[in-house]
Design a protein around this motif. Structure first.
Motif, PDB file in Angstrom:
ATOM      1  N   VAL A  83       0.834  -1.282  -0.102  1.00 44.22           N
ATOM      2  CA  VAL A  83      -0.150   0.129   0.047  1.00 44.22           C
ATOM      3  C   VAL A  83       1.057   1.154   0.167  1.00 44.22           C
ATOM      4  O   VAL A  83       1.881   1.305   0.709  1.00 44.22           O
ATOM      5  CB  VAL A  83      -0.991   0.032   1.318  1.00 44.22           C
ATOM      6  N   CYS A  84       0.701   2.157  -0.831  1.00 48.40           N
ATOM      7  CA  CYS A  84       1.527   3.370  -0.807  1.00 48.40           C
ATOM      8  C   CYS A  84       1.316   4.326   0.459  1.00 48.40           C
ATOM      9  O   CYS A  84       0.035   4.507   1.139  1.00 48.40           O
ATOM     10  CB  CYS A  84       1.131   4.241  -1.958  1.00 48.40           C
ATOM     11  N   PRO A  85       2.450   4.530   1.116  1.00 50.37           N
ATOM     12  CA  PRO A  85       2.448   5.071   2.617  1.00 50.37           C
ATOM     13  C   PRO A  85       1.779   6.661   2.299  1.00 50.37           C
ATOM     14  O   PRO A  85       1.595   7.352   3.327  1.00 50.37           O
ATOM     15  CB  PRO A  85       3.731   5.077   2.851  1.00 50.37           C
ATOM     16  N   ASN A  86       1.948   7.369   1.227  1.00 51.12           N
ATOM     17  CA  ASN A  86       1.526   8.517   0.860  1.00 51.12           C
ATOM     18  C   ASN A  86       0.037   8.710   1.094  1.00 51.12           C
ATOM     19  O   ASN A  86      -0.684   8.442   0.146  1.00 51.12           O
ATOM     20  CB  ASN A  86       2.064   9.233  -0.401  1.00 51.12           C
ATOM     21  N   PRO A  87      -0.422   9.407   1.992  1.00 52.30           N
ATOM     22  CA  PRO A  87      -1.923   9.497   2.324  1.00 52.30           C
ATOM     23  C   PRO A  87      -2.575  10.147   1.149  1.00 52.30           C
ATOM     24  O   PRO A  87      -3.752  10.018   0.909  1.00 52.30           O
ATOM     25  CB  PRO A  87      -2.069  10.309   3.571  1.00 52.30           C
ATOM     26  N   LYS A  88      -1.922  11.138   0.246  1.00 46.80           N
ATOM     27  CA  LYS A  88      -2.719  11.823  -0.762  1.00 46.80           C
ATOM     28  C   LYS A  88      -2.495  10.996  -1.926  1.00 46.80           C
ATOM     29  O   LYS A  88      -3.049  11.263  -2.941  1.00 46.80           O
ATOM     30  CB  LYS A  88      -1.968  13.098  -0.699  1.00 46.80           C
ATOM     31  N   CYS A  89      -1.657   9.850  -1.982  1.00 44.84           N
ATOM     32  CA  CYS A  89      -1.803   9.024  -3.298  1.00 44.84           C
ATOM     33  C   CYS A  89      -3.010   8.530  -3.752  1.00 44.84           C
ATOM     34  O   CYS A  89      -3.881   8.005  -2.981  1.00 44.84           O
ATOM     35  CB  CYS A  89      -0.603   7.988  -2.928  1.00 44.84           C
ATOM     36  N   VAL A  90      -3.395   8.559  -5.088  1.00 44.40           N
ATOM     37  CA  VAL A  90      -4.485   8.331  -5.593  1.00 44.40           C
ATOM     38  C   VAL A  90      -4.916   7.003  -5.386  1.00 44.40           C
ATOM     39  O   VAL A  90      -6.083   6.396  -5.192  1.00 44.40           O
ATOM     40  CB  VAL A  90      -4.562   8.573  -7.222  1.00 44.40           C
ATOM     41  N   THR A  91      -3.940   5.938  -5.046  1.00 44.94           N
ATOM     42  CA  THR A  91      -4.094   4.660  -5.015  1.00 44.94           C
ATOM     43  C   THR A  91      -4.692   4.278  -3.695  1.00 44.94           C
ATOM     44  O   THR A  91      -5.539   3.150  -3.323  1.00 44.94           O
ATOM     45  CB  THR A  91      -2.896   3.734  -4.850  1.00 44.94           C
ATOM     46  N   ASN A  92      -4.877   5.322  -2.717  1.00 45.39           N
ATOM     47  CA  ASN A  92      -5.357   5.253  -1.222  1.00 45.39           C
ATOM     48  C   ASN A  92      -6.820   5.661  -1.437  1.00 45.39           C
ATOM     49  O   ASN A  92      -7.844   5.579  -0.663  1.00 45.39           O
ATOM     50  CB  ASN A  92      -4.670   6.070  -0.149  1.00 45.39           C
ATOM     51  N   ARG A 108       9.769   3.299  -5.956  1.00 51.34           N
ATOM     52  CA  ARG A 108       9.120   4.396  -6.438  1.00 51.34           C
ATOM     53  C   ARG A 108       7.739   4.231  -6.811  1.00 51.34           C
ATOM     54  O   ARG A 108       7.507   3.261  -7.523  1.00 51.34           O
ATOM     55  CB  ARG A 108       9.908   4.857  -7.564  1.00 51.34           C
ATOM     56  N   CYS A 109       6.805   4.901  -6.094  1.00 56.02           N
ATOM     57  CA  CYS A 109       5.027   4.525  -6.293  1.00 56.02           C
ATOM     58  C   CYS A 109       5.205   5.029  -8.048  1.00 56.02           C
ATOM     59  O   CYS A 109       5.303   6.260  -8.320  1.00 56.02           O
ATOM     60  CB  CYS A 109       4.592   5.379  -5.640  1.00 56.02           C
ATOM     61  N   GLY A 110       4.405   4.277  -8.653  1.00 56.82           N
ATOM     62  CA  GLY A 110       3.970   4.703 -10.051  1.00 56.82           C
ATOM     63  C   GLY A 110       2.834   5.715 -10.200  1.00 56.82           C
ATOM     64  O   GLY A 110       2.596   6.181 -11.395  1.00 56.82           O
ATOM     65  N   HIS A 111       2.505   6.196  -9.179  1.00 57.60           N
ATOM     66  CA  HIS A 111       1.277   7.007  -9.136  1.00 57.60           C
ATOM     67  C   HIS A 111       1.681   8.345  -8.503  1.00 57.60           C
ATOM     68  O   HIS A 111       1.478   9.381  -9.321  1.00 57.60           O
ATOM     69  CB  HIS A 111      -0.060   6.437  -8.529  1.00 57.60           C
ATOM     70  N   CYS A 112       2.242   8.427  -7.411  1.00 58.75           N
ATOM     71  CA  CYS A 112       2.525   9.702  -6.872  1.00 58.75           C
ATOM     72  C   CYS A 112       4.214  10.144  -7.066  1.00 58.75           C
ATOM     73  O   CYS A 112       4.505  10.998  -6.534  1.00 58.75           O
ATOM     74  CB  CYS A 112       1.922   9.742  -5.319  1.00 58.75           C
ATOM     75  N   GLU A 113       4.699   8.889  -7.566  1.00 58.51           N
ATOM     76  CA  GLU A 113       6.150   9.204  -7.740  1.00 58.51           C
ATOM     77  C   GLU A 113       7.176   9.478  -6.717  1.00 58.51           C
ATOM     78  O   GLU A 113       8.342   9.769  -6.569  1.00 58.51           O
ATOM     79  CB  GLU A 113       6.305  10.360  -8.677  1.00 58.51           C
TER      80      GLU A 113
HETATM   81 ZN   LIG Z   1       1.773   6.628  -4.306  1.00 56.81          ZN
END
Ligand SMILES: [Zn+2]
Length: 122
Positions: A83-92, A108-113
């Motif tokens: 799970v992407c740890p960035n709370p603002k990442c679209v994957t969440n 590197r997250c493919g969505h929020c980079e």
């Molecule tokens: Zn992300």
């Protein structure tokens, strides 16, 4: 113990489980061994184990014999295993599979980079 957690093995697991820690190892100096009865590790789970223990090796044992031996390998891209740890990442927010490119600095997250360390993805 982290590997057992990834495998969702706790006191409720029906099979036999053995954990041996700090066993001398020629290659690594020392190692931990986990033996799990009745559990097959698929590739996705093997990738998760690679995040925790990049030098782990797995033996598949049947009828007291090792029938398959393999090292866990870090793939170039981790697809849908963390799970992407960035709370603002679209994957969440949306139901899309996560993808992390495995780079020298981290994952590197493919969505929020954003780039994360292995322990942030576990
Ligand atoms: Zn992300």
């Amino acid at each position: 113990m982290k590997v057992l957690k990834v495998l969702h093995i706790d006191e409720n697991y029906a099979g036999r489980v053995a954990l041996v820690m700090n066993v001398p190892s020629k290659k690594m100096g020392k190692k931990d061994i986990v033996k799990i009865e009745g559990r097959h590790i698929d590739d996705k789970t093997a990738n998760k184990i690679a995040l925790i223990a990049p030098h782990a090796s797995m033996n598949l044992i049947k009828n007291f014999e090792v029938i398959e031996k393999k090292d866990v390998k870090m793939p170039a891209v981790l697809v849908d295993i963390a799970v992407c740890p960035n709370p603002k990442c679209v994957t969440n927010f949306e139901k899309i599979e996560t993808r992390f490119a495995v780079e020298k600095q981290g994952f590197r997250c493919g969505h929020c980079e954003r780039v994360f360390k292995a322990n942030e993805l576990i």
